[in-house]
Design a protein around this motif. Sequence first.
Motif, mmCIF file in Angstrom:
data_model
loop_
_atom_site.group_PDB
_atom_site.id
_atom_site.type_symbol
_atom_site.label_atom_id
_atom_site.label_comp_id
_atom_site.label_asym_id
_atom_site.label_seq_id
_atom_site.Cartn_x
_atom_site.Cartn_y
_atom_site.Cartn_z
ATOM 1 N N GLU A 85 24.210 14.835 35.937
ATOM 2 C CA GLU A 85 24.064 13.369 36.854
ATOM 3 C C GLU A 85 22.579 12.696 36.184
ATOM 4 O O GLU A 85 22.584 11.732 35.785
ATOM 5 N N LEU A 86 21.746 13.351 36.678
ATOM 6 C CA LEU A 86 20.232 13.095 36.438
ATOM 7 C C LEU A 86 20.285 12.932 34.767
ATOM 8 O O LEU A 86 19.503 11.935 34.306
ATOM 9 N N GLN A 87 20.750 13.890 33.832
ATOM 10 C CA GLN A 87 20.513 13.850 32.479
ATOM 11 C C GLN A 87 21.419 12.520 31.900
ATOM 12 O O GLN A 87 20.684 11.734 31.156
ATOM 13 N N ALA A 88 22.613 12.319 32.595
ATOM 14 C CA ALA A 88 23.218 11.130 32.055
ATOM 15 C C ALA A 88 22.426 9.735 32.522
ATOM 16 O O ALA A 88 22.308 8.641 31.728
ATOM 17 N N ALA A 89 21.894 9.678 33.801
ATOM 18 C CA ALA A 89 21.198 8.526 34.216
ATOM 19 C C ALA A 89 19.902 8.073 33.243
ATOM 20 O O ALA A 89 19.510 7.154 32.890
ATOM 21 N N LEU A 90 19.207 9.710 32.953
ATOM 22 C CA LEU A 90 17.877 9.358 32.213
ATOM 23 C C LEU A 90 18.467 8.835 30.707
ATOM 24 O O LEU A 90 17.797 7.919 30.207
ATOM 25 N N ASP A 91 19.485 9.522 30.264
ATOM 26 C CA ASP A 91 19.814 8.937 28.940
ATOM 27 C C ASP A 91 20.225 7.510 28.871
ATOM 28 O O ASP A 91 20.258 6.762 27.813
ATOM 29 N N ALA A 92 20.738 6.779 30.056
ATOM 30 C CA ALA A 92 21.266 5.666 30.183
ATOM 31 C C ALA A 92 20.138 4.391 30.072
ATOM 32 O O ALA A 92 20.388 3.373 29.851
ATOM 33 N N LEU A 93 18.731 5.128 30.386
ATOM 34 C CA LEU A 93 17.861 4.071 30.549
ATOM 35 C C LEU A 93 17.517 3.549 29.324
ATOM 36 O O LEU A 93 17.649 4.086 28.226
#
Length: 84
Positions: free
Chosen positions: A16-24
């Motif tokens: 979840e955190l990786q996906a959120a970071l990647d979406a920035l």
Amino acid sequence: METPETRLIRETLTPELQAALDALPEAFREAVWLRDVEEFSYAEIAAMLSIPIGTVMSRISRGRHLLFERLSHLRPVAIAGENV
């Protein structure tokens, strides 16, 4: 360039955190990563990215806010009347 340490940290992030970071947006992701993961100072980040320190601070603030918004669904919800 990704270092072995950066790779290890990235691999241990929750999906979840990786996906959120990647979406920035890249500018926010880069600033947040350099500050919160790599632990560079604002001045060091400003020098690395060749931008004013105020811009670094703004990007980190905005990036953190976007991460908070994207991950807010993962926070436990308090039940009405319950002390948390």
